[in-house]
Design an enzyme around this catalytic site. Structure first.
Site, PDB file in Angstrom:
ATOM      1  CG  HIS A  53      -1.718   1.233   1.419  1.00  0.00           C
ATOM      2  ND1 HIS A  53      -3.090   1.240   1.377  1.00  0.00           N
ATOM      3  CD2 HIS A  53      -1.350   2.515   1.626  1.00  0.00           C
ATOM      4  CE1 HIS A  53      -3.524   2.480   1.544  1.00  0.00           C
ATOM      5  NE2 HIS A  53      -2.475   3.274   1.709  1.00  0.00           N
ATOM      6  CD  GLU A  56      -5.594   5.220   1.089  1.00  0.00           C
ATOM      7  OE1 GLU A  56      -5.302   5.585   2.233  1.00  0.00           O
ATOM      8  OE2 GLU A  56      -6.422   4.308   0.858  1.00  0.00           O
ATOM      9  NE  ARG A 108      -9.815  10.832   5.994  1.00  0.00           N
ATOM     10  CZ  ARG A 108      -8.844   9.945   6.153  1.00  0.00           C
ATOM     11  NH1 ARG A 108      -7.661  10.323   6.621  1.00  0.00           N
ATOM     12  NH2 ARG A 108      -9.023   8.677   5.858  1.00  0.00           N
ATOM     13  CB  VAL A 134      -3.644   8.735  11.095  1.00  0.00           C
ATOM     14  CG1 VAL A 134      -2.915   8.359  12.375  1.00  0.00           C
ATOM     15  CG2 VAL A 134      -5.144   8.687  11.299  1.00  0.00           C
ATOM     16  NE  ARG A 177      -2.142   4.786  11.766  1.00  0.00           N
ATOM     17  CZ  ARG A 177      -3.237   5.005  11.050  1.00  0.00           C
ATOM     18  NH1 ARG A 177      -4.425   4.746  11.576  1.00  0.00           N
ATOM     19  NH2 ARG A 177      -3.164   5.449   9.824  1.00  0.00           N
TER      20      ARG A 177
END
Ligand code: ADP
Length: 447
Positions: free
Chosen positions: A208, A275, A291, A294, A337
């Site tokens: 990804h 993406e 947007r 994170v 994270r």
């Protein structure tokens, strides 16, 4: 420039945006639920407005309350952060109707990218490479079989209204197709109230890789390089890095150039993320997020550019502060994270943090709104902080990350820190040798 920005979010991202506003000399208003009265961003904001009880739909998703808070405090712009209302076109439209600036793209651009079929069609038209598949929604099994035979098995059936990895089903053979189509449709209908599905080629071992882009709304577009977010669990990103260990500068410039041009041609305004799945040297568009993400700090670490400052500048009509040639990629950055979750079962672990100590030193950034004595409310996402480490190269970054993880103390609740301490010592991770299935396979082996 804006006089006063209202931050319509909570947790680490509310604090992140608040910091950018303070640096730019802009007054801040935060809205919060009754469960968040003690949050750090509420303490640090110039003004705060309680907008409702703990459930998100009655507070952080309550458009009327948020607009009322803007009117009462005289805020001239709203930063939505990520999640909650950040990709809600209706919210952007309502703010515009009230003469309040939404710090993000137009409602129309949010709408296009929120519908995956429309997004894919738009991407293709703009010259972005997409996954081979159906042209639009699939109407029946016959059509599904025809398209699948054309692109070849395995195929994946995806919900047009999808999100969070729901409504996706893989079919390996024609015999699987009927069940996969029916299940994807009914899951999509139940989850999103829209059972439109489409088909695409299922990629077996992709990474990804996503491109950070920005438009100035006046026909200029730039890219800030890529992030590799292949380490995922249940389609949730766990660890992100910039640059991707799989790309070289040439490939970055090529796909970055395609994305920047697409953003310019679209007349897009503000931050976006395009993406892709990446396999055998090819990029395949899957979606665009309209947007801030994170994982934006890894891009900030290697470019030295504050992306929230850029968002605010662009939204206020001041344009981008940089041209493409000013954006340089320096070293390597990794984000972990940190969730309030059991590191083995990933079940949420809310409660009181008895002791919170963050690592420091060169190249370390911790974005978190929690502190010793903070009680994590059980109502929201379990992300409690992000550790972002920068080094001159990936090897130095990994050495520094290992040290930073050792220093990090979060007592009183369970967190995902032990998982990262394991990952940082793993040879595949050290070599950057992983795809989107790596983490789940690794976790299954450890059980
Ligand atoms: P969502 O919006 O639900 O997160 P995405 O389109 O972003 O859906 O896809 C989520 C994840 O599903 C991807 O990161 C990837 O792991 C997997 N996926 C999606 N499309 C494909 C595909 N064509 N082949 C293989 N995996 C896919």
């Amino acid at each position: 420039m804006f006089q006063k920005i209202l931050i319509a979010n909570r947790g680490e991202i509310a604090l992140r945006v608040l910091r950018a506003c303070k640096e730019l000399g802009i007054q801040t208003v935060v809205v919060h639920s009754t469960a968040d009265s003690d949050a750090m961003h509420v303490r640090l904001a110039d003004e705060s407005v309680c907008i409702g009880p703990p459930p998100s739909r009655e507070s952080y998703l309550n458009i009327h309350q948020i607009v009322a808070a803007c009117e009462i405090t005289g805020a001239d712009a709203v930063h939505p952060g990520y999640g909650f209302l950040s990709e809600n076109a209706k919210f952007a439209d309502i703010l515009a109707a009230h003469n309040i600036t939404f710090i993000g793209p137009s409602g129309d651009h949010i709408r296009i990218m929120g519908d995956k079929i429309e997004a894919k069609r738009t991407a293709k038209r703009l010259g972005i490479p997409v996954v081979p598949g159906s042209d639009g929604a699939i109407s029946d099994e016959k059509e599904a079989k025809r398209v699948a035979a054309e692109i070849g098995y395995p195929v994946i059936i995806k919900a047009s209204a999808g999100g969070g990895g729901r409504g996706m089903k893989v079919a390996r053979t024609e015999a699987d197709l009927e069940v996969a189509l029916q299940t994807a449709k009914s899951e999509a209908g139940a989850a999103f109230g829209d059972d439109a599905v489409y088909i695409e080629k299922y990629l077996e071992k992709p990474r990804h890789i996503e491109l950070q882009v920005f438009g100035d709304g006046a026909g200029r577009g730039v890219h800030f390089g890529e992030r590799d977010c292949s380490l995922q669990r249940r389609h949730q990103k766990v660890w992100e890095e910039a640059n991707s260990p799989a790309l070289n500068a040439e490939e970055r410039a090529r796909i970055g150039g395609i994305c920047a041009k697409a953003i310019a041609d679209l007349g897009y305004s503000g931050a976006g993320t395009i993406e892709f799945l990446y396999e055998n040297g090819e990029f395949y568009f899957i979606e665009m997020n309209t947007r801030l993400q994170v994982e934006h700090p890894v891009t900030e670490a290697i470019t030295g550019i504050d992306l929230v400052h850029e968002q605010i500048r662009v939204a206020s009509g001041g344009g981008l502060s940089v041209r493409q040639e000013d954006i340089k990629f320096n070293g390597h950055a990794i984000e972990c994270r940190i969730n309030a979750e059991d590191p083995r079962t990933f079940t949420p672990s809310p409660g009181t943090i008895t002791h919170f100590h963050t690592p420091g030193g060169l190249g370390i950034r911790v974005d978190s709104g929690v502190y010793s004595g903070y009680r994590i409310p059980p109502y929201y996402d379990s992300l409690i902080g992000k550790l972002i480490v920068h080094g001159r190269n990936r090897v130095e970054c990994m050495m520094r990350l290992r040290r930073a993880l050792d220093e990090f103390v979060v007592d009183g609740i369970k967190t995902t820190l032990p998982l990262f301490r394991d990952l940082v010592g793993n040879p595949d991770i050290a070599n950057g040798d992983y795809d989107i299935h790596w983490l789940e396979k690794y976790l299954a082996k450890e059980d």
